[in-house]
Motif scaffolding. Structure first.
Motif, PDB file in Angstrom:
ATOM      1  N   UNK A  62       0.830  -1.213   0.000  1.00  0.00           N
ATOM      2  CA  UNK A  62       0.000   0.000   0.000  1.00  0.00           C
ATOM      3  C   UNK A  62       0.859   1.255   0.000  1.00  0.00           C
ATOM      4  N   UNK A  63       1.922   1.209   0.823  1.00  0.00           N
ATOM      5  CA  UNK A  63       2.741   2.397   1.014  1.00  0.00           C
ATOM      6  C   UNK A  63       4.088   1.992   1.584  1.00  0.00           C
ATOM      7  N   UNK A  64       4.999   2.943   1.570  1.00  0.00           N
ATOM      8  CA  UNK A  64       6.248   2.786   2.292  1.00  0.00           C
ATOM      9  C   UNK A  64       6.414   4.012   3.172  1.00  0.00           C
ATOM     10  N   UNK A  65       6.936   3.797   4.356  1.00  0.00           N
ATOM     11  CA  UNK A  65       7.180   4.889   5.304  1.00  0.00           C
ATOM     12  C   UNK A  65       8.652   4.855   5.687  1.00  0.00           C
ATOM     13  N   UNK A  66       9.236   6.005   5.979  1.00  0.00           N
ATOM     14  CA  UNK A  66      10.657   6.005   6.336  1.00  0.00           C
ATOM     15  C   UNK A  66      10.903   5.352   7.688  1.00  0.00           C
ATOM     16  N   UNK A  67      11.995   4.641   7.766  1.00  0.00           N
ATOM     17  CA  UNK A  67      12.418   4.047   9.029  1.00  0.00           C
ATOM     18  C   UNK A  67      13.147   5.133   9.799  1.00  0.00           C
ATOM     19  N   UNK A  68      12.608   5.515  10.913  1.00  0.00           N
ATOM     20  CA  UNK A  68      13.187   6.608  11.684  1.00  0.00           C
ATOM     21  C   UNK A  68      14.499   6.238  12.353  1.00  0.00           C
ATOM     22  N   UNK A  69      15.318   7.244  12.554  1.00  0.00           N
ATOM     23  CA  UNK A  69      16.592   7.050  13.248  1.00  0.00           C
ATOM     24  C   UNK A  69      16.446   7.508  14.693  1.00  0.00           C
ATOM     25  N   UNK A  70      17.440   7.174  15.501  1.00  0.00           N
ATOM     26  CA  UNK A  70      17.435   7.607  16.903  1.00  0.00           C
ATOM     27  C   UNK A  70      17.468   9.134  16.980  1.00  0.00           C
ATOM     28  N   UNK A  71      18.195   9.772  16.079  1.00  0.00           N
ATOM     29  CA  UNK A  71      18.280  11.238  16.080  1.00  0.00           C
ATOM     30  C   UNK A  71      16.923  11.864  15.751  1.00  0.00           C
ATOM     31  N   UNK A  72      16.186  11.254  14.844  1.00  0.00           N
ATOM     32  CA  UNK A  72      14.854  11.773  14.505  1.00  0.00           C
ATOM     33  C   UNK A  72      13.884  11.590  15.671  1.00  0.00           C
ATOM     34  N   UNK A  73      13.985  10.461  16.350  1.00  0.00           N
ATOM     35  CA  UNK A  73      13.142  10.241  17.528  1.00  0.00           C
ATOM     36  C   UNK A  73      13.473  11.257  18.608  1.00  0.00           C
TER      37      UNK A  73
END
Length: 187
Positions: A41-52
């Motif tokens: 259906x979709x793809x979402x970015x895998x977040x990094x520790x810095x983004x969290x």
């Protein structure tokens, strides 16, 4: 209505952090599949520790301003969230039904209707709650409410501990308008 097999997968390249869409730092993505067809259906970015960490810091910074807004202003924002969910009911219900596998009618009522009702109800409760009553005992409420919740969840079990709070929480909580803190950090 077209089937999910004929719809191309949506690519989401960013995270919503600090009130804006921020391009993902990692090129890694996570797939989102249609539960009924197993199609992508979709793809979402895998977040990094810095983004969290950036998202957490933004939330902490936003809390200071949010907590000082008048109750009516906060309630108006809650109403806007409820209205936004209601306005997108069909889109949200379809996405949830596809991803989770829930029938569309149930997704519409439970997964979308429930949150819309709750956000609106939070606004109503905020408007009708009697804030700042008996402010001289706010410090007492904050420390005792934490104790009450802990003791009734099985953390404190001695009779001595249970006897410290003589009033049930529903008689204490309306007087408490400060965030619940531990006794040591309460003025």
């Amino acid at each position: 209505m077209t089937t999910s097999a004929t719809q191309p997968a949506t690519i989401y390249p960013a995270h919503y952090i600090n009130g804006q869409w921020v391009q993902a730092q990692s090129s890694e993505t996570l797939p989102v599949h249609d539960s009924s067809t197993e199609a992508l259906m979709a793809t979402v970015p895998s977040g990094t520790a810095a983004e969290a960490e950036a998202a957490v810091l933004a939330a902490r910074a936003a809390f200071e301003g949010w907590s000082t807004l008048p109750v009516e202003t906060r309630a108006a924002y809650l109403d806007k969230v409820a209205a936004g969910i209601k306005a997108r009911t069909e889109d949200l219900a379809l996405a949830i039904a596809r991803e989770v596998g829930m029938p569309l009618k149930m997704a519409r009522a439970i997964q979308v209707g429930g949150p819309a009702w709750h956000w609106g109800n939070f606004a109503k409760v905020a408007r009708n709650f009697e804030w700042e009553k008996k402010s001289a005992i706010r410090w007492w409420c904050a420390s005792r409410l934490v104790w009450w919740a802990a003791s009734h969840r099985g953390i404190f079990r001695s009779a001595r501990s249970r006897s410290r709070l003589r009033r049930p929480w529903w008689r204490v909580a309306p007087w408490c308008s400060s965030p619940v803190k531990s006794r040591r950090s309460t003025p």
